[in-house]
Design a protein around this motif. Structure first.
Motif, PDB file in Angstrom:
ATOM      1  N   ASP A   5       0.831  -1.203   0.000  1.00  0.00           N
ATOM      2  CA  ASP A   5       0.000   0.000   0.000  1.00  0.00           C
ATOM      3  C   ASP A   5       0.867   1.255   0.000  1.00  0.00           C
ATOM      4  O   ASP A   5       0.562   2.237  -0.686  1.00  0.00           O
ATOM      5  N   TYR A   6       1.951   1.188   0.777  1.00  0.00           N
ATOM      6  CA  TYR A   6       2.879   2.321   0.884  1.00  0.00           C
ATOM      7  C   TYR A   6       4.291   1.796   0.682  1.00  0.00           C
ATOM      8  O   TYR A   6       4.717   0.854   1.358  1.00  0.00           O
ATOM      9  N   LEU A   7       5.010   2.413  -0.221  1.00  0.00           N
ATOM     10  CA  LEU A   7       6.396   2.032  -0.474  1.00  0.00           C
ATOM     11  C   LEU A   7       7.276   3.255  -0.265  1.00  0.00           C
ATOM     12  O   LEU A   7       6.984   4.336  -0.798  1.00  0.00           O
ATOM     13  N   ILE A  22       1.997   7.414   8.947  1.00  0.00           N
ATOM     14  CA  ILE A  22       1.006   6.537   8.309  1.00  0.00           C
ATOM     15  C   ILE A  22       0.198   5.796   9.366  1.00  0.00           C
ATOM     16  O   ILE A  22      -1.035   5.722   9.304  1.00  0.00           O
ATOM     17  N   ARG A  23       0.906   5.283  10.367  1.00  0.00           N
ATOM     18  CA  ARG A  23       0.225   4.456  11.372  1.00  0.00           C
ATOM     19  C   ARG A  23      -0.744   5.260  12.244  1.00  0.00           C
ATOM     20  O   ARG A  23      -1.646   4.692  12.851  1.00  0.00           O
ATOM     21  N   HIS A  25      -2.931   7.070  11.021  1.00  0.00           N
ATOM     22  CA  HIS A  25      -4.181   7.101  10.248  1.00  0.00           C
ATOM     23  C   HIS A  25      -4.569   5.739   9.676  1.00  0.00           C
ATOM     24  O   HIS A  25      -5.724   5.535   9.313  1.00  0.00           O
ATOM     25  N   ASP A  26      -3.607   4.846   9.566  1.00  0.00           N
ATOM     26  CA  ASP A  26      -3.857   3.536   8.946  1.00  0.00           C
ATOM     27  C   ASP A  26      -3.006   2.503   9.679  1.00  0.00           C
ATOM     28  O   ASP A  26      -1.789   2.470   9.523  1.00  0.00           O
ATOM     29  N   ASP A  27      -3.670   1.663  10.483  1.00  0.00           N
ATOM     30  CA  ASP A  27      -2.894   0.725  11.304  1.00  0.00           C
ATOM     31  C   ASP A  27      -2.702  -0.639  10.658  1.00  0.00           C
ATOM     32  O   ASP A  27      -2.077  -1.527  11.249  1.00  0.00           O
ATOM     33  N   ARG A  28      -3.207  -0.834   9.439  1.00  0.00           N
ATOM     34  CA  ARG A  28      -3.098  -2.148   8.812  1.00  0.00           C
ATOM     35  C   ARG A  28      -2.544  -2.123   7.392  1.00  0.00           C
ATOM     36  O   ARG A  28      -2.171  -3.172   6.856  1.00  0.00           O
ATOM     37  N   GLY A  29      -2.452  -0.973   6.766  1.00  0.00           N
ATOM     38  CA  GLY A  29      -1.916  -0.923   5.413  1.00  0.00           C
ATOM     39  C   GLY A  29      -0.495  -1.452   5.356  1.00  0.00           C
ATOM     40  O   GLY A  29       0.299  -1.243   6.271  1.00  0.00           O
ATOM     41  N   SER A  30      -0.143  -2.134   4.285  1.00  0.00           N
ATOM     42  CA  SER A  30       1.198  -2.710   4.163  1.00  0.00           C
ATOM     43  C   SER A  30       2.207  -1.629   3.777  1.00  0.00           C
ATOM     44  O   SER A  30       1.963  -0.829   2.883  1.00  0.00           O
ATOM     45  N   ILE A  31       3.341  -1.618   4.485  1.00  0.00           N
ATOM     46  CA  ILE A  31       4.401  -0.633   4.258  1.00  0.00           C
ATOM     47  C   ILE A  31       5.705  -1.380   4.017  1.00  0.00           C
ATOM     48  O   ILE A  31       6.040  -2.317   4.757  1.00  0.00           O
ATOM     49  N   GLY A 298       8.619  14.143   7.370  1.00  0.00           N
ATOM     50  CA  GLY A 298       8.371  12.705   7.345  1.00  0.00           C
ATOM     51  C   GLY A 298       7.040  12.343   7.971  1.00  0.00           C
ATOM     52  O   GLY A 298       6.233  11.589   7.399  1.00  0.00           O
ATOM     53  N   THR A 299       6.782  12.878   9.154  1.00  0.00           N
ATOM     54  CA  THR A 299       5.507  12.596   9.826  1.00  0.00           C
ATOM     55  C   THR A 299       4.330  13.118   9.019  1.00  0.00           C
ATOM     56  O   THR A 299       3.319  12.423   8.826  1.00  0.00           O
TER      57      THR A 299
END
Length: 398
Positions: A5-7, A22-23, A25-31, A298-299
């Motif tokens: 999801d995020y690279l 990212i975390r 707002h999104d605790d399960r998307g793949s990074i 970054g944040t």
């Protein structure tokens, strides 16, 4: 092919902060983080500051841990060779292909080096944790180490080494150390502090080349003289790593050009940290290489990539601490500008304002509380004409 999801391309402080963003707002998307260096993210400023001068700041505290959950993966020693925007994929040097939903370029910078003096066991172009480890091995025991460069890294490393039982010679281009940044009186104090601490200063010089002979190195200087030492450390700055962005057809202008949401002309690709050329709300379009920008951009870009509608509206500060001088600044530090100095005690605690055509372009605070930085930003944002009368006392020194 692995798809994420995020690279994130780049394994430094920006990447670690982006994962945190990212975390939120999104605790399960793949990074996935693809880092070219052999180690994961570290708090890079500690490599030239606290690890040398603060005995309570231990080595284990430098490491950042972006791989904080099962959905986040850190790849080290992984160099990306190309980006395919149509397919939303990147290809690594080993031929692996990674797909992305959203891509962050956080590739940072490459140190400036001398063509005739490649990096080696006794020639360090200081940037990474491996450079710190090697310099620790070479220092101490009154060994002689030459430091080249009069800006942040060079002055910090010279101060760090001389406080750790090492003989230090500092080579830099100006005659008075710090004179490119500080007004004359402050530069004089900065210069004298290094002399008082036992650093040998060679101003107005540069290194042409050198030869390593076993456990020593001979440096040839531009004035024809030579210098013997156990090692040499260079702090000559960095150049932004923009080749990937350029190859991908993104806009590049001394950095990767982004909008106020840190987004490139491709809505799926973002850039932050050292490489981002972004529109600062106070200073105009900037490219900034300091840690506050790495942390904040970054944040924020992590938030935005995960769906936040916010903009990057932070004006970063930068700082350095050497001996008894701790300074923080916002904007331009250029001694060729007009300066207004406001001291509580002469060159010990106070503020320096840098002006051009009556407008404040930079504010330096020496040995002051960090909570004064917002006042410095307010001064920079004020577009009305300023003078010594309007500036003295404007930022409380006590």
């Amino acid at each position: 092919m692995q798809r994420h999801d995020y690279l994130i391309i780049g394994g430094g402080m920006v990447a670690a902060n982006a994962v945190n963003g990212i975390r939120e707002h999104d605790d399960r998307g793949s990074i996935a983080i693809l880092g070219a260096e052999p180690d994961g993210p570290v708090t890079r400023p500690a490599l030239s500051k606290k690890l040398w001068t603060d005995p309570e700041f231990t080595y284990d505290r430098i490491w950042m841990s972006p791989e904080q959950d099962e959905h986040t993966t850190l790849y080290t020693d992984t160099r990306v060779e190309s980006i395919n925007r149509d397919e939303k994929t990147v290809t690594t040097a080993s031929g692996e292909v990674h797909g992305y939903g959203r891509l962050l370029l956080a590739t940072g910078g490459t140190v400036v080096t001398l063509d005739d003096l490649p990096a080696g066991d006794r020639v360090l172009y200081f940037r990474t944790v491996r450079d710190y480890d090697r310099l620790r091995e070479l220092s101490g025991g009154q060994r002689h180490i030459v430091v080249v460069g009069g800006s942040y890294i060079g002055t910090e490393i010279a101060a760090a080494l001389v406080q750790n039982d090492t003989r230090v010679t500092l080579i830099y281009p100006e005659e008075v150390l710090g004179s490119k940044m500080f007004p004359k009186s402050l530069a004089s104090r900065f210069h004298q502090t290094y002399l008082d601490q036992g650093v040998r200063l060679l101003g107005g010089r540069s290194v042409d080349n050198g030869q390593v002979h076993g456990d020593s190195i001979t440096l040839a200087l531009d004035d024809g003289s030579t210098l013997e030492a156990e090692a040499v450390v260079f702090g000559l700055g960095v150049t932004p790593n923009v080749a990937l962005a350029e190859q991908a057809g993104l806009e590049v202008d001394d950095g990767v050009v982004v909008n106020e949401r840190l987004q490139t002309r491709d809505e799926a690709i973002f850039a932050a940290g050292d490489i981002a050329r972004y529109p600062d709300r106070i200073l105009g379009r900037q490219r900034i290489e300091h840690v506050d920008h790495a942390n904040q951009s970054g944040t924020t870009v992590g938030h935005i990539m995960a769906g936040s509608q916010e903009r990057y509206d932070h004006t970063p500060y930068f700082y350095s601490t050497v001996f008894d001088m701790a300074y923080k600044a916002v904007g331009a530090l250029d001694s060729s500008l007009e300066t207004v100095e406001d001291w509580a005690t002469p060159q010990q605690q106070g503020v320096v304002y840098y002006l051009k055509d009556g407008r404040v372009k930079g504010v330096l605070q020496l040995n002051m509380d960090p909570d004064k930085l917002d006042k410095a930003r307010a001064v920079l944002a004020d577009t009305s004409p300023q003078s010594e009368e309007t500036l003295k006392g404007r930022i409380g020194i006590a």
